[in-house]
Write a protein that holds these residues in place. Structure first.
Motif, PDB file in Angstrom:
ATOM      1  N   ASN A  86      71.602 -39.382  28.375  1.00 14.56           N
ATOM      2  CA  ASN A  86      72.005 -40.698  27.879  1.00 14.56           C
ATOM      3  C   ASN A  86      72.026 -41.725  29.003  1.00 14.56           C
ATOM      4  O   ASN A  86      71.694 -42.898  28.800  1.00 14.56           O
ATOM      5  CB  ASN A  86      73.387 -40.605  27.221  1.00 14.56           C
ATOM      6  N   ASN A 110      72.220 -39.355  17.506  1.00 12.44           N
ATOM      7  CA  ASN A 110      71.842 -40.769  17.521  1.00 12.44           C
ATOM      8  C   ASN A 110      73.064 -41.675  17.649  1.00 12.44           C
ATOM      9  O   ASN A 110      72.979 -42.768  18.212  1.00 12.44           O
ATOM     10  CB  ASN A 110      71.057 -41.125  16.259  1.00 12.44           C
ATOM     11  N   MET A 111      74.202 -41.222  17.126  1.00 11.00           N
ATOM     12  CA  MET A 111      75.444 -41.997  17.243  1.00 11.00           C
ATOM     13  C   MET A 111      76.126 -41.762  18.586  1.00 11.00           C
ATOM     14  O   MET A 111      76.595 -42.689  19.235  1.00 11.00           O
ATOM     15  CB  MET A 111      76.393 -41.635  16.096  1.00 11.00           C
ATOM     16  N   TYR A 113      74.821 -40.375  21.437  1.00 10.09           N
ATOM     17  CA  TYR A 113      73.983 -40.594  22.628  1.00 10.09           C
ATOM     18  C   TYR A 113      72.790 -41.485  22.247  1.00 10.09           C
ATOM     19  O   TYR A 113      71.647 -41.019  22.143  1.00 10.09           O
ATOM     20  CB  TYR A 113      73.492 -39.255  23.169  1.00 10.09           C
ATOM     21  N   PRO A 114      73.047 -42.774  22.038  1.00 13.56           N
ATOM     22  CA  PRO A 114      72.004 -43.674  21.523  1.00 13.56           C
ATOM     23  C   PRO A 114      70.800 -43.852  22.433  1.00 13.56           C
ATOM     24  O   PRO A 114      69.721 -44.257  21.959  1.00 13.56           O
ATOM     25  CB  PRO A 114      72.760 -45.000  21.353  1.00 13.56           C
ATOM     26  N   ASN A 115      70.943 -43.527  23.711  1.00 15.94           N
ATOM     27  CA  ASN A 115      69.813 -43.715  24.636  1.00 15.94           C
ATOM     28  C   ASN A 115      68.910 -42.483  24.740  1.00 15.94           C
ATOM     29  O   ASN A 115      67.897 -42.517  25.441  1.00 15.94           O
ATOM     30  CB  ASN A 115      70.335 -44.059  26.033  1.00 15.94           C
TER      31      ASN A 115
END
Length: 235
Positions: A86, A110-111, A113-115
Motif C-alpha cells: 500500500n 480495495n477498502m 489497501y486502496p493503493n
C-alpha cells in the motif's frame, strides 16, 4: 536461529530486496508432518524466510536456545506485506481458494489497501496438480508479475507447489499463508486478540472443529513436546 533442524527467522521480507524470497511458516504440527513427509521438509528447509508460527515454536526457542522470539503467524505476514504494498503502490496476486472467497478478498482489500493492485486466480480443486495445471497457474501469476504472490492452498500442498515452481514464478515475494484467505475474506472467523495474545489461538478453533483439528492438537502437539524434551536432554 537453528531450531530442531530448521533455520528460523523472526523477520519480515522486504519488497526492496534484490532477489526473490519464498516465505513459509512452521508450527508444531507442520514440524511433525515434515518428519514423515520428506518433500514437505525439503520445502520448509529451502525457505528463504521461515517464520515461527505457533506458541510451541516460541516456547521451544526459550527451552532449547534460551531465546525470546516473537510468534509471527501467516496473518501477520499478510498484513505486513499488504502495508508495504500500500505504501509503494504495489501489486499482489492471491492464488488459491474458491472464486467466491477471492471476490470477498478483492472487496475488502480495495477498502483496506486502496493503493494495492489486487489480482487473483482460483486453481482447480484437486489434491495434486499435474504439469498442465501448474503451467496454467504460473502463467496466470506471470501475466501480472506481482510484487507479492500469496498462496493459499493448505499445507503441505502449498509449500510443496511453491518449492516445485519457484523458478517459474515471476514474483518478488512468495508467501504460503493457507487459512489467511478465509480469515481475511470472513468465511472463517479468526480467534480474537484475547486468545492470540495468550498464545492460545488454537483453542477456539479446536473447540469449533474438533474432528478436523484433532490430529493437529491431540497428536502433533504431544509429539512436538516429546521432540523438544529429547533435544533438551541431549543438551
Amino acid at each position: 536461529m537453528n531450531l530442531l533442524g530448521y533455520k528460523i527467522r523472526e523477520s519480515y521480507p522486504s519488497l526492496s530486496a534484490p532477489s526473490k524470497s519464498v516465505v513459509n511458516t512452521i508450527n508444531p504440527h507442520s514440524y511433525c508432518v515434515a518428519k514423515k513427509d520428506s518433500e514437505f521438509r525439503d520445502s520448509l528447509e529451502a525457505s528463504d524466510i521461515l517464520l515461527p508460527d505457533g506458541i510451541g515454536i516460541v516456547l521451544a526457542a526459550r527451552i532449547l536456545k534460551n531465546e525470546k522470539i516473537k510468534k509471527i503467524a501467516g496473518y501477520d505476514l499478510f498484513l505486513n506485506l499488504m502495508q508495504q504494498l500500500n505504501e509503494t503502490g504495489g501489486t499482489c496476486v492471491f492464488l488459491g481458494a474458491a472464486p467466491e472467497t477471492l471476490e470477498k478478498i478483492h472487496k475488502r482489500a480495495n477498502m483496506d489497501y486502496p493503493n494495492v493492485k489486487v489480482h487473483s486466480f482460483s486453481p482447480p480443486y484437486k489434491p495434486i496438480f499435474n504439469e498442465e495445471d501448474s503451467h496454467l497457474m504460473c502463467d496466470k501469476v506471470n501475466s501480472v508479475s506481482p510484487d507479492v504472490l500469496f498462496v493459499g492452498m493448505t499445507a503441505p500442498k502449498q509449500e510443496k507447489w511453491v518449492h516445485q515452481n519457484k523458478a517459474n514464478l515471476n514474483a518478488k515475494v512468495i508467501g504460503s499463508i493457507g487459512a489467511v484467505f478465509d480469515f481475511y475474506a470472513g468465511t472463517v472467523k479468526r480467534p480474537s486478540k484475547f486468545w492470540i495474545n495468550l498464545g492460545l489461538e488454537w483453542l477456539p478453533r479446536f473447540l469449533k472443529e474438533p474432528k478436523r483439528l484433532a490430529e493437529r492438537n491431540l497428536v502433533s502437539t504431544p509429539k512436538f513436546v516429546w521432540e523438544v524434551l529429547k533435544e533438551r536432554v541431549k543438551q
